[in-house]
Design a protein around this motif. Structure first.
Motif, short mmCIF file in Angstrom:
data_model
loop_
_atom_site.label_atom_id
_atom_site.label_comp_id
_atom_site.label_asym_id
_atom_site.label_seq_id
_atom_site.Cartn_x
_atom_site.Cartn_y
_atom_site.Cartn_z
N PHE A 232 0.81 -1.21 0.00
CA PHE A 232 0.00 0.00 0.00
C PHE A 232 0.85 1.27 0.00
N ASP A 233 2.10 1.17 0.46
CA ASP A 233 3.02 2.32 0.36
C ASP A 233 3.31 2.66 -1.10
N ASN A 234 3.23 1.63 -1.96
CA ASN A 234 3.55 1.82 -3.39
C ASN A 234 2.34 1.53 -4.28
N GLN A 235 1.16 1.67 -3.73
CA GLN A 235 -0.07 1.26 -4.43
C GLN A 235 -0.24 1.93 -5.79
N THR A 236 -0.13 3.25 -5.85
CA THR A 236 -0.38 3.97 -7.10
C THR A 236 0.58 3.52 -8.20
N LYS A 237 1.86 3.43 -7.86
CA LYS A 237 2.87 3.01 -8.84
C LYS A 237 2.61 1.58 -9.31
N MET A 238 2.30 0.69 -8.38
CA MET A 238 2.11 -0.71 -8.74
C MET A 238 0.86 -0.93 -9.59
N ILE A 239 -0.21 -0.24 -9.25
CA ILE A 239 -1.44 -0.40 -10.04
C ILE A 239 -1.25 0.17 -11.44
#
Length: 254
Positions: A232-239
């Motif tokens: 969830f710390d990297n949610q935007t990038k991963m999605i």
């Protein structure tokens, strides 16, 4: 009509083989007999035939049975013909390297649409000990790859899943029909799914669909998996990354 055409001994044979897939360990005749609630003599006859043909082997010390070399040969033959893995793997390897998390590629279990089968797994720098291995089955309603497959599938498949028993695995597992139906609608609208500790505590996954074929239907799904906090710390990038990867693989299948 189909029911009447089925051969009982073949049905029983498949039931025995599916136990090995489910329990992932050698099994004895008594164990199999109890699990299937059938006669030991019937189990023994089937196992003896499978052993003679090389599909089952028996440990001489424990007397328990396990899969034989013929299944390995068939699996290798199937893998050679299953081009999706070959096509998707470079993209999934790039995704794993970019995000530093484990990637899974999954399809529906064609005999049971309430389950997925992991057909490829790519380990990244951050290895996971609790994620499913290649060849394993997972419930569709409690996994990101499964929810994506259902969300993009036919109405018939969705109804099959919605009317099945939605088993609880953690506090976060969706177990009510209306909640799962709303989840599918949201997934379809946003183009990805999230498993927020719904199958395993501490494990979070983001998944997207692979669309292909003449009818442009969902043929598989893939996910990035990792510890909840890190994901969830990297949610935007991963999605963003899984959406791009989904588009790249799907474009190859047009």
């Amino acid at each position: 009509m189909v029911e009447r055409r089925r051969v009982k001994v073949l049905d029983n044979t498949v039931d025995i083989l599916m136990l090995f897939l489910k329990h992932k360990k050698p099994l004895g005749i008594t164990e199999i007999s109890n699990l299937l609630q059938t006669y030991k003599s019937s189990v023994h006859r089937i196992l003896t035939t499978l052993k003679y043909r090389g599909f089952i082997r028996q440990n001489s010390e424990t007397k328990k049975y396990w899969l034989g070399s013929k299944f390995f040969s068939l699996g290798m033959l199937y893998q050679q013909e299953f081009k999706l893995q070959d096509l998707a793997r470079p993209y999934l390897q790039q995704l794993a390297a970019e995000c530093g998390e484990t990637v899974h590629l999954a399809i529906f279990d064609e005999l049971d649409y309430t389950k997925t089968v992991t057909i490829d797994k790519i380990e990244a720098s951050n290895r996971l000990s609790i994620s499913p291995s290649a060849g394993s089955q997972t419930p569709v309603h409690a996994t990101a790859v499964g929810k994506v497959l259902v969300a993009y599938s036919t109405h018939e498949i969705q109804e099959t899943v919605l009317t099945s028993s939605l088993e609880r695995f953690t506090e976060n597992t969706i177990t009510d029909q209306s909640g799962f139906k709303a989840e599918l609608k949201e997934i379809n609208e946003q183009g990805y799914a999230i498993d927020d500790e719904e199958l395993e505590p501490g494990l979070t996954c983001f998944a997207a669909p692979i669309i292909g074929g003449q009818k442009q239907e969902v043929v598989a799904s893939f996910s990035i998996s990792g510890p909840r906090v890190r994901m969830f710390d990297n949610q935007t990038k991963m999605i963003d990354s899984i959406k791009i990867t989904a588009h790249q693989i799907s474009s190859e299948l047009k």
